[in-house]
Design a protein around this motif. Structure first.
Motif, PDB file in Angstrom:
ATOM      1  N   HIS A   1     -17.872 -55.109 -45.673  1.00 33.82           N
ATOM      2  CA  HIS A   1     -17.458 -54.968 -44.270  1.00 33.82           C
ATOM      3  C   HIS A   1     -15.974 -55.277 -44.065  1.00 33.82           C
ATOM      4  O   HIS A   1     -15.519 -55.424 -42.929  1.00 33.82           O
ATOM      5  CB  HIS A   1     -18.289 -55.908 -43.380  1.00 33.82           C
ATOM      6  CG  HIS A   1     -19.760 -55.639 -43.426  1.00 33.82           C
ATOM      7  ND1 HIS A   1     -20.321 -54.478 -42.947  1.00 33.82           N
ATOM      8  CD2 HIS A   1     -20.793 -56.374 -43.916  1.00 33.82           C
ATOM      9  CE1 HIS A   1     -21.632 -54.517 -43.125  1.00 33.82           C
ATOM     10  NE2 HIS A   1     -21.947 -55.652 -43.719  1.00 33.82           N
TER      11      HIS A   1
ATOM     12  N   LYS B   1     -28.526 -68.215 -40.531  1.00 31.85           N
ATOM     13  CA  LYS B   1     -27.087 -68.326 -40.251  1.00 31.85           C
ATOM     14  C   LYS B   1     -26.790 -69.589 -39.432  1.00 31.85           C
ATOM     15  O   LYS B   1     -27.715 -70.238 -38.916  1.00 31.85           O
ATOM     16  CB  LYS B   1     -26.632 -67.063 -39.513  1.00 31.85           C
ATOM     17  CG  LYS B   1     -26.771 -65.790 -40.364  1.00 31.85           C
ATOM     18  CD  LYS B   1     -26.188 -64.603 -39.620  1.00 31.85           C
ATOM     19  CE  LYS B   1     -26.301 -63.334 -40.451  1.00 31.85           C
ATOM     20  NZ  LYS B   1     -25.681 -62.183 -39.753  1.00 31.85           N
TER      21      LYS B   1
ATOM     22  N   GLU C   1     -14.202 -62.058 -37.473  1.00 25.60           N
ATOM     23  CA  GLU C   1     -15.188 -62.778 -36.657  1.00 25.60           C
ATOM     24  C   GLU C   1     -16.414 -63.171 -37.497  1.00 25.60           C
ATOM     25  O   GLU C   1     -16.950 -64.280 -37.400  1.00 25.60           O
ATOM     26  CB  GLU C   1     -15.614 -61.823 -35.543  1.00 25.60           C
ATOM     27  CG  GLU C   1     -16.306 -62.418 -34.338  1.00 25.60           C
ATOM     28  CD  GLU C   1     -16.771 -61.306 -33.403  1.00 25.60           C
ATOM     29  OE1 GLU C   1     -17.931 -61.330 -32.996  1.00 25.60           O
ATOM     30  OE2 GLU C   1     -15.957 -60.397 -33.116  1.00 25.60           O
ATOM     31  N   LEU C   2     -16.826 -62.226 -38.347  1.00 23.76           N
ATOM     32  CA  LEU C   2     -17.993 -62.426 -39.213  1.00 23.76           C
ATOM     33  C   LEU C   2     -17.754 -63.597 -40.167  1.00 23.76           C
ATOM     34  O   LEU C   2     -18.599 -64.493 -40.310  1.00 23.76           O
ATOM     35  CB  LEU C   2     -18.215 -61.119 -39.988  1.00 23.76           C
ATOM     36  CG  LEU C   2     -19.450 -60.940 -40.834  1.00 23.76           C
ATOM     37  CD1 LEU C   2     -20.701 -61.170 -40.019  1.00 23.76           C
ATOM     38  CD2 LEU C   2     -19.466 -59.520 -41.427  1.00 23.76           C
TER      39      LEU C   2
ATOM     40  N   PHE D   1     -14.814 -56.242 -36.992  1.00 27.93           N
ATOM     41  CA  PHE D   1     -15.410 -57.552 -36.743  1.00 27.93           C
ATOM     42  C   PHE D   1     -15.418 -58.455 -37.976  1.00 27.93           C
ATOM     43  O   PHE D   1     -16.016 -59.538 -37.967  1.00 27.93           O
ATOM     44  CB  PHE D   1     -16.843 -57.399 -36.201  1.00 27.93           C
ATOM     45  CG  PHE D   1     -17.761 -56.591 -37.092  1.00 27.93           C
ATOM     46  CD1 PHE D   1     -18.420 -57.167 -38.159  1.00 27.93           C
ATOM     47  CD2 PHE D   1     -17.974 -55.247 -36.838  1.00 27.93           C
ATOM     48  CE1 PHE D   1     -19.269 -56.439 -38.984  1.00 27.93           C
ATOM     49  CE2 PHE D   1     -18.825 -54.493 -37.652  1.00 27.93           C
ATOM     50  CZ  PHE D   1     -19.470 -55.099 -38.721  1.00 27.93           C
TER      51      PHE D   1
ATOM     52  N   VAL E   1     -25.316 -59.335 -31.633  1.00 26.43           N
ATOM     53  CA  VAL E   1     -25.249 -58.789 -33.000  1.00 26.43           C
ATOM     54  C   VAL E   1     -24.483 -59.714 -33.951  1.00 26.43           C
ATOM     55  O   VAL E   1     -24.754 -59.754 -35.152  1.00 26.43           O
ATOM     56  CB  VAL E   1     -24.659 -57.352 -32.982  1.00 26.43           C
ATOM     57  CG1 VAL E   1     -23.174 -57.358 -32.682  1.00 26.43           C
ATOM     58  CG2 VAL E   1     -24.955 -56.631 -34.264  1.00 26.43           C
ATOM     59  N   GLY E   2     -23.539 -60.470 -33.417  1.00 23.83           N
ATOM     60  CA  GLY E   2     -22.786 -61.409 -34.263  1.00 23.83           C
ATOM     61  C   GLY E   2     -23.661 -62.595 -34.631  1.00 23.83           C
ATOM     62  O   GLY E   2     -23.864 -62.896 -35.802  1.00 23.83           O
TER      63      GLY E   2
ATOM     64  N   ASN F   1     -26.873 -63.281 -35.031  1.00 22.10           N
ATOM     65  CA  ASN F   1     -28.207 -62.672 -35.124  1.00 22.10           C
ATOM     66  C   ASN F   1     -29.148 -63.451 -36.037  1.00 22.10           C
ATOM     67  O   ASN F   1     -30.069 -62.911 -36.626  1.00 22.10           O
ATOM     68  CB  ASN F   1     -28.107 -61.192 -35.517  1.00 22.10           C
ATOM     69  CG  ASN F   1     -27.541 -60.994 -36.893  1.00 22.10           C
ATOM     70  OD1 ASN F   1     -27.063 -61.928 -37.538  1.00 22.10           O
ATOM     71  ND2 ASN F   1     -27.594 -59.770 -37.385  1.00 22.10           N
TER      72      ASN F   1
ATOM     73  N   TYR G   1     -19.529 -60.670 -47.764  1.00 21.86           N
ATOM     74  CA  TYR G   1     -19.430 -59.601 -46.772  1.00 21.86           C
ATOM     75  C   TYR G   1     -18.356 -58.574 -47.147  1.00 21.86           C
ATOM     76  O   TYR G   1     -17.866 -57.860 -46.269  1.00 21.86           O
ATOM     77  CB  TYR G   1     -19.136 -60.199 -45.396  1.00 21.86           C
ATOM     78  CG  TYR G   1     -20.371 -60.779 -44.714  1.00 21.86           C
ATOM     79  CD1 TYR G   1     -21.535 -60.025 -44.588  1.00 21.86           C
ATOM     80  CD2 TYR G   1     -20.364 -62.058 -44.177  1.00 21.86           C
ATOM     81  CE1 TYR G   1     -22.670 -60.539 -43.966  1.00 21.86           C
ATOM     82  CE2 TYR G   1     -21.494 -62.586 -43.529  1.00 21.86           C
ATOM     83  CZ  TYR G   1     -22.637 -61.804 -43.436  1.00 21.86           C
ATOM     84  OH  TYR G   1     -23.755 -62.311 -42.806  1.00 21.86           O
TER      85      TYR G   1
ATOM     86  N   ARG H   1     -35.284 -61.650 -35.317  1.00 23.86           N
ATOM     87  CA  ARG H   1     -34.137 -61.391 -34.432  1.00 23.86           C
ATOM     88  C   ARG H   1     -34.602 -61.034 -33.028  1.00 23.86           C
ATOM     89  O   ARG H   1     -33.967 -61.387 -32.032  1.00 23.86           O
ATOM     90  CB  ARG H   1     -33.257 -60.286 -35.012  1.00 23.86           C
ATOM     91  CG  ARG H   1     -32.474 -60.755 -36.235  1.00 23.86           C
ATOM     92  CD  ARG H   1     -31.846 -59.575 -36.940  1.00 23.86           C
ATOM     93  NE  ARG H   1     -30.984 -59.966 -38.044  1.00 23.86           N
ATOM     94  CZ  ARG H   1     -30.788 -59.191 -39.110  1.00 23.86           C
ATOM     95  NH1 ARG H   1     -31.400 -58.018 -39.218  1.00 23.86           N
ATOM     96  NH2 ARG H   1     -29.976 -59.596 -40.070  1.00 23.86           N
TER      97      ARG H   1
ATOM     98  N   HIS I   1     -29.874 -63.419 -42.214  1.00 23.15           N
ATOM     99  CA  HIS I   1     -29.406 -62.328 -43.081  1.00 23.15           C
ATOM    100  C   HIS I   1     -30.410 -62.156 -44.218  1.00 23.15           C
ATOM    101  O   HIS I   1     -30.949 -63.137 -44.718  1.00 23.15           O
ATOM    102  CB  HIS I   1     -28.038 -62.675 -43.687  1.00 23.15           C
ATOM    103  CG  HIS I   1     -27.675 -61.790 -44.836  1.00 23.15           C
ATOM    104  ND1 HIS I   1     -27.064 -60.572 -44.672  1.00 23.15           N
ATOM    105  CD2 HIS I   1     -27.898 -61.920 -46.165  1.00 23.15           C
ATOM    106  CE1 HIS I   1     -26.906 -59.993 -45.859  1.00 23.15           C
ATOM    107  NE2 HIS I   1     -27.405 -60.804 -46.781  1.00 23.15           N
TER     108      HIS I   1
ATOM    109  N   THR J   1     -30.598 -55.176 -37.042  1.00 20.70           N
ATOM    110  CA  THR J   1     -29.423 -56.056 -36.973  1.00 20.70           C
ATOM    111  C   THR J   1     -29.116 -56.550 -35.560  1.00 20.70           C
ATOM    112  O   THR J   1     -28.802 -57.722 -35.359  1.00 20.70           O
ATOM    113  CB  THR J   1     -28.179 -55.302 -37.515  1.00 20.70           C
ATOM    114  OG1 THR J   1     -28.497 -54.848 -38.826  1.00 20.70           O
ATOM    115  CG2 THR J   1     -26.962 -56.194 -37.577  1.00 20.70           C
TER     116      THR J   1
HETATM  117  P1  CMP Z   1     -25.853 -59.168 -41.588  1.00 16.61           P
HETATM  118  O1  CMP Z   1     -27.190 -58.601 -41.920  1.00 16.61           O
HETATM  119  O2  CMP Z   1     -25.571 -60.568 -41.982  1.00 16.61           O
HETATM  120  O3  CMP Z   1     -24.736 -58.235 -42.248  1.00 16.61           O
HETATM  121  C1  CMP Z   1     -23.505 -57.943 -41.648  1.00 16.61           C
HETATM  122  C2  CMP Z   1     -23.349 -58.602 -40.315  1.00 16.61           C
HETATM  123  O4  CMP Z   1     -22.305 -58.125 -39.527  1.00 16.61           O
HETATM  124  C3  CMP Z   1     -24.580 -58.345 -39.480  1.00 16.61           C
HETATM  125  O5  CMP Z   1     -25.660 -59.057 -39.991  1.00 16.61           O
HETATM  126  C4  CMP Z   1     -24.106 -58.740 -38.099  1.00 16.61           C
HETATM  127  O6  CMP Z   1     -24.348 -60.102 -37.824  1.00 16.61           O
HETATM  128  C5  CMP Z   1     -22.604 -58.520 -38.210  1.00 16.61           C
HETATM  129  N1  CMP Z   1     -22.166 -57.489 -37.279  1.00 16.61           N
HETATM  130  C6  CMP Z   1     -22.540 -56.206 -37.254  1.00 16.61           C
HETATM  131  N2  CMP Z   1     -21.911 -55.569 -36.229  1.00 16.61           N
HETATM  132  C7  CMP Z   1     -21.139 -56.489 -35.602  1.00 16.61           C
HETATM  133  C8  CMP Z   1     -20.277 -56.451 -34.488  1.00 16.61           C
HETATM  134  N3  CMP Z   1     -20.077 -55.323 -33.813  1.00 16.61           N
HETATM  135  N4  CMP Z   1     -19.659 -57.593 -34.119  1.00 16.61           N
HETATM  136  C9  CMP Z   1     -19.863 -58.747 -34.820  1.00 16.61           C
HETATM  137  N5  CMP Z   1     -20.680 -58.837 -35.899  1.00 16.61           N
HETATM  138  C10 CMP Z   1     -21.314 -57.718 -36.284  1.00 16.61           C
END
Ligand code: CMP
Length: 143
Positions: free
Chosen positions: A52, A9, A60-61, A57, A109-110, A112, A49, A102, A115, A91
């Motif tokens: 989601h 990422k 933000e993602l 989030f 978590v954002g 991270n 994504y 990780r 992927h 995650t």
């Molecule tokens: P990824 O495996 O790329 O798939 C979905 C992504 O959402 C995950 O990794 C995290 O980076 C992101 N994610 C999950 N929970 C949160 C959160 N609470 N706030 C921001 N990003 C999140």
């Protein structure tokens, strides 16, 4: 042979972690059959994504994944989907075991770092989205 989609990422690219991360997969024995430094568009991010979309989030993602280049790759090898995810760790980097990507390189978590596809269906879908019909390289058979 099984294939998966993995992407370093924007935080991992910015922190010069591509080499360290790729090296782990290479040393494990997986083959890199496609790689590309890529600026993800908003459209691609929203599609990738999509599951989601309703999460708080999501905005933000999408804005994070489009904030700088990613290193998108396709890895090939026996059981590569599950094994590469084990190597990534869970995650949330704060819960990811030391020794995982990780666990060693991430803090939140954002942001991270990495992927990876979570199933055969996601791998096929994500390779389609990011790689399309570009050819994957073929390696000589191992001796
Ligand atoms: P990824 O495996 O790329 O798939 C979905 C992504 O959402 C995950 O990794 C995290 O980076 C992101 N994610 C999950 N929970 C949160 C959160 N609470 N706030 C921001 N990003 C999140």
């Amino acid at each position: 042979m099984e294939k998966t989609f993995v992407m370093v990422k924007p935080d991992g690219v910015q922190r010069n972690l591509i080499g360290d991360i790729l090296s782990r997969f290479e040393k494990k024995g997986f083959k890199l059959v496609h790689a590309e430094l890529k600026q993800v568009s908003k459209e691609l991010a929203e599609e990738h994504y999509g599951e989601h979309k309703e999460k708080p989030f999501f905005g933000e993602l999408v804005s994070f994944i489009t904030s700088g280049p990613v290193f998108a790759m396709v890895l090939e090898g026996e059981n590569v989907i599950a094994t590469s995810r084990k190597m990534m760790g869970v995650t949330n980097p704060q819960e990811a075991a030391p020794g995982t990507i990780r666990g060693d390189f991430g803090l939140t978590v954002g942001k991270n770092v990495i992927h990876g596809s979570d199933s055969e269906e996601s791998a096929e879908r994500e390779i389609g989205l990011f790689v399309g019909d570009k050819p994957l390289v073929e390696y000589k058979k191992d001796d």
